[in-house]
Design a protein around this motif. Sequence first.
Motif, PDB file in Angstrom:
ATOM      1  N   ALA A  72       9.819  42.228  58.746  1.00 31.78           N
ATOM      2  CA  ALA A  72       9.972  42.097  60.201  1.00 31.78           C
ATOM      3  C   ALA A  72       9.994  40.622  60.574  1.00 31.78           C
ATOM      4  CB  ALA A  72       8.836  42.808  60.926  1.00 31.78           C
ATOM      5  N   SER A  73      10.794  40.311  61.581  1.00 28.27           N
ATOM      6  CA  SER A  73      10.861  38.938  62.086  1.00 28.27           C
ATOM      7  C   SER A  73       9.698  38.686  63.043  1.00 28.27           C
ATOM      8  CB  SER A  73      12.187  38.701  62.807  1.00 28.27           C
ATOM      9  OG  SER A  73      13.275  38.913  61.938  1.00 28.27           O
ATOM     10  N   PHE A  74       9.240  37.453  63.111  1.00 27.02           N
ATOM     11  CA  PHE A  74       8.207  37.090  64.063  1.00 27.02           C
ATOM     12  C   PHE A  74       8.450  35.651  64.508  1.00 27.02           C
ATOM     13  CE2 PHE A  74       6.510  35.509  60.109  1.00 27.02           C
ATOM     14  CZ  PHE A  74       5.923  34.304  60.460  1.00 27.02           C
ATOM     15  N   SER A  75       7.794  35.295  65.563  1.00 21.62           N
ATOM     16  CA  SER A  75       7.907  33.930  66.075  1.00 21.62           C
ATOM     17  C   SER A  75       6.585  33.533  66.703  1.00 21.62           C
ATOM     18  CB  SER A  75       9.035  33.833  67.111  1.00 21.62           C
ATOM     19  OG  SER A  75       9.110  32.522  67.655  1.00 21.62           O
ATOM     20  N   LEU A  76       6.061  32.402  66.277  1.00 16.44           N
ATOM     21  CA  LEU A  76       4.833  31.851  66.847  1.00 16.44           C
ATOM     22  C   LEU A  76       5.211  30.742  67.820  1.00 16.44           C
ATOM     23  CD1 LEU A  76       2.465  31.589  63.729  1.00 16.44           C
ATOM     24  CD2 LEU A  76       2.596  33.396  65.445  1.00 16.44           C
ATOM     25  N   SER A  77       4.813  30.923  69.065  1.00 16.99           N
ATOM     26  CA  SER A  77       5.076  29.910  70.085  1.00 16.99           C
ATOM     27  C   SER A  77       3.971  28.868  70.062  1.00 16.99           C
ATOM     28  CB  SER A  77       5.149  30.575  71.465  1.00 16.99           C
ATOM     29  OG  SER A  77       6.164  31.570  71.493  1.00 16.99           O
ATOM     30  N   PRO A  78       4.199  27.701  70.647  1.00 15.63           N
ATOM     31  CA  PRO A  78       3.130  26.685  70.709  1.00 15.63           C
ATOM     32  C   PRO A  78       1.862  27.264  71.334  1.00 15.63           C
ATOM     33  CG  PRO A  78       5.227  25.707  71.315  1.00 15.63           C
ATOM     34  CD  PRO A  78       5.481  27.183  71.187  1.00 15.63           C
ATOM     35  N   GLY A  79       0.735  27.042  70.673  1.00  7.65           N
ATOM     36  CA  GLY A  79      -0.543  27.563  71.131  1.00  7.65           C
ATOM     37  C   GLY A  79      -0.922  28.890  70.509  1.00  7.65           C
ATOM     38  N   ASP A  80       0.016  29.562  69.788  1.00  4.36           N
ATOM     39  CA  ASP A  80      -0.272  30.858  69.161  1.00  4.36           C
ATOM     40  C   ASP A  80      -1.035  30.665  67.847  1.00  4.36           C
ATOM     41  OD1 ASP A  80       1.057  32.009  71.212  1.00  4.36           O
ATOM     42  OD2 ASP A  80       2.817  32.642  70.045  1.00  4.36           O
ATOM     43  N   THR A  81      -1.834  31.687  67.505  1.00  2.21           N
ATOM     44  CA  THR A  81      -2.580  31.713  66.239  1.00  2.21           C
ATOM     45  C   THR A  81      -2.435  33.090  65.622  1.00  2.21           C
ATOM     46  OG1 THR A  81      -4.203  30.121  67.061  1.00  2.21           O
ATOM     47  CG2 THR A  81      -4.839  31.427  65.138  1.00  2.21           C
ATOM     48  N   VAL A  82      -2.276  33.146  64.289  1.00  2.00           N
ATOM     49  CA  VAL A  82      -2.259  34.408  63.555  1.00  2.00           C
ATOM     50  C   VAL A  82      -3.268  34.301  62.418  1.00  2.00           C
ATOM     51  CG1 VAL A  82      -0.363  33.664  62.049  1.00  2.00           C
ATOM     52  CG2 VAL A  82      -0.831  36.104  62.350  1.00  2.00           C
ATOM     53  N   VAL A  83      -4.003  35.394  62.180  1.00  2.00           N
ATOM     54  CA  VAL A  83      -5.055  35.410  61.155  1.00  2.00           C
ATOM     55  C   VAL A  83      -4.770  36.547  60.189  1.00  2.00           C
ATOM     56  CG1 VAL A  83      -7.521  35.554  60.681  1.00  2.00           C
ATOM     57  CG2 VAL A  83      -6.721  34.500  62.812  1.00  2.00           C
ATOM     58  N   LEU A  84      -4.647  36.222  58.893  1.00  2.94           N
ATOM     59  CA  LEU A  84      -4.590  37.211  57.818  1.00  2.94           C
ATOM     60  C   LEU A  84      -5.979  37.316  57.198  1.00  2.94           C
ATOM     61  CD1 LEU A  84      -1.248  36.129  56.068  1.00  2.94           C
ATOM     62  CD2 LEU A  84      -1.562  37.729  57.965  1.00  2.94           C
ATOM     63  N   TYR A  85      -6.384  38.518  56.768  1.00  2.00           N
ATOM     64  CA  TYR A  85      -7.746  38.727  56.287  1.00  2.00           C
ATOM     65  C   TYR A  85      -7.765  39.910  55.326  1.00  2.00           C
ATOM     66  CZ  TYR A  85      -7.247  42.208  59.959  1.00  2.00           C
ATOM     67  OH  TYR A  85      -6.779  43.238  60.723  1.00  2.00           O
ATOM     68  N   SER A  86      -8.855  40.022  54.569  1.00  3.70           N
ATOM     69  CA  SER A  86      -9.041  41.160  53.668  1.00  3.70           C
ATOM     70  C   SER A  86      -9.917  42.212  54.331  1.00  3.70           C
ATOM     71  CB  SER A  86      -9.670  40.699  52.348  1.00  3.70           C
ATOM     72  OG  SER A  86     -10.966  40.169  52.582  1.00  3.70           O
ATOM     73  N   ASP A  87      -9.932  43.418  53.749  1.00  2.23           N
ATOM     74  CA  ASP A  87     -10.660  44.520  54.386  1.00  2.23           C
ATOM     75  C   ASP A  87     -12.170  44.325  54.363  1.00  2.23           C
ATOM     76  OD1 ASP A  87     -11.100  44.867  51.705  1.00  2.23           O
ATOM     77  OD2 ASP A  87     -10.457  46.962  51.627  1.00  2.23           O
ATOM     78  N   GLY A  88     -12.676  43.394  53.517  1.00  2.18           N
ATOM     79  CA  GLY A  88     -14.109  43.135  53.520  1.00  2.18           C
ATOM     80  C   GLY A  88     -14.619  42.609  54.844  1.00  2.18           C
TER      81      GLY A  88
END
Length: 727
Positions: A647-663
């Motif tokens: 899937a395509s995505f776009s982060l605009s200025p000021g955006d944050t994305v967090v990847l994490y594990s199930d723990g």
Amino acid sequence: MVPDARDTARTDTALADAALFGALVTEVPFGVAFLDGRLRLRRANAALRALLRGGGAGGRNGVNPVGRRLAEVLDGEFAAVLEPALRGVLDDGRAVTGLEVRGPAPADPGSGPDGSAPGAPDAAVPDAGGERVWVCACLPVRGPGGAILGAALIVQDETVRRGVEDAITRRTERYRSLVEATTPVVWTTTADGAAGEDAPHWRAVTGQTPEAYARGGWIAAVHPEDYDRVAAEWRGCMHDGRVLEVDCRVLTASGGRRHFEVRAVPIRRDGAVIEWVCAGTDVTGRRDAEEMRGRLTGQLSAAALRTARLQQATSMLAEALTVGEVVRVIVEVGQSAVGVDHCTVALLDEGRTRLTPVAPADAPSGTGDEAGTGPDGPAVWPDTVAVAEPTVMSAAARDGRPFVAENPVELRRQLGEAAAATEMLRGPGEQAWVALPLLAAGAPIGVLRFAFTRTRFLTEDEQVFLEALAGQCALAVERALLFEREHRTAEQLQRSLLPGDLPSSPELRMAARYDPVTRHVQVGGDWYDVFKLPGNRLAVVVGDVMGKGVLAAAIMGRVRNALRALALTDPRPAAVLSGLDRLFSATEDAEQFTTVAYLVIDPSTGRGLYTSAGHPPPLLLPAGGPAGLSDVEAGTPLGWPSHRQQASFSLSPGDTVVLYSDGLVENRRRGVDTGLSDLVAAAAELPPDAAADPRRVVDHLVARLLAGYEQSDDVTLLALHVPASGE
């Protein structure tokens, strides 16, 4: 002219012989043909005609073989093998047998229901299109005067027999592989118990040379105290032909002894024993524990409280994962059960020449040597103690038996004046001493030292208790040493595979955090990775391998390295996960479970592609908007191949994305759905100025999500933030 009776009889006999011969040739289940001196077929029975008519054995469909040369009715490898052989038979009159020809099975509508030719015997043969095997014989046909008139050709279909032989060979190889892969040591003997074939696996345990094993067999390695009993039982089983089941001690290559359960099963043929298949299972750990429990039960019947405390110690030792935790348990039990004032556990080095005291797991640092503990403060010990030195611990290690000095006078008598004075200086006010060797498989691995600040006469019950405690301590120490070695290896492997520094970019800020569950639990398979791709793009990965320890860390390393290689070839997320699916199918067990979140981003634009293999959804923190979870479908974990999408995505200025594990979101008291809701709620509570700092974001999420819960799994987070103008 009327023939006389003798002519009539000869004619009848010839006709009868011809009829009998014709019937035999017709009914036999193999092909028979007669050829003249020019190799033309004169007669062929039904079985051979069926092979030629069906295309089997190199025959050509629809060709009547009688009256034709072999080259006209045969082709391929069959003709190339038979022509020279038959020509040789006609030239020198010597039969040729055992000619083997392989070819495709016939696919003819007139073949039998099982794919065999009409007239062939009922048997399981390969399906049409498979391979058939024929064995041929070429024999000279002589006239009354011995002249060679032609040749006879016999063709036997050996496909079924060869298939059976191949199946037997495969089963034998599987059995051999199974024997080599299983824990018991397996060997064979002759019918009279002698060493038939060599037994390298058994000799690896006992240290027997091939010559010694050939002379004395497996039973020569049995401990002398058990030999007569085992030998008598073995002779009785060989005499009666019954299964041998016996327990015994075995002398090992290292000079120690191991307990083995030996089982020997007779192999019979036509009712007679032709050999014995034997299997030996090492039960030393179990037997040592059983012997210790038996001795404890018999001798501590009058000490119920002490027995209960020992059982409690055994339970506590079973939960101790490190040597330091084992020492802590021993100190607690010694003080409460026998009133010990000082307790020290020391381990032997590999050369068994020096003893190293071990500190309890919770010993304070900076107070000198904390390896010997007690209510009056730690005993003072050097870093190591030579086994050759005259000390209480060294004496127990050297002799392999308990050292007991109930008062200073007895200590001086056993160690000498100078050594006794040094021993008393190491522990404040010590007046009585007990040292017990820690034995594993009959060999010392360390010493357990107890000391009292008053003269102390130990009753027989107390001595038995302390010896039993030392036995349990030895088992726990041996197990803890193995755990610490594996944990150290797995942790080093996992740490080495995590990136040291994340790539820096003015257009994209990043922060990662990895929290293993605890220092004393096996490491897991969590990992994260960020690396550069062509075109100034970045690959960002967070993954989780099911399981713990070295195996999980090794699988994590393979997946990480494969992902990097695939991404550098074709960085599209769907292509990378498809490649990982192929890798998993080829290299990992079907039960293995691994999830991955993978994205490719252009820091200059904030645009990219994302995909997930069963991983928790990314946490999105849009500038000026509410926190939420990505709605991109997670897909199946690696190893469960599916059509991978991106899937395509776009982060605009000021955006944050967090990847994490199930723990981070799941534990023993909180399900994953509740955890995801808690994650969004925690993100909504971020201070306004914290969202621009990925490090503060990950620290805030960990603190909030783990508050009030015991961490039961590794926790991994990776945050990406696109700075807004002026940040």
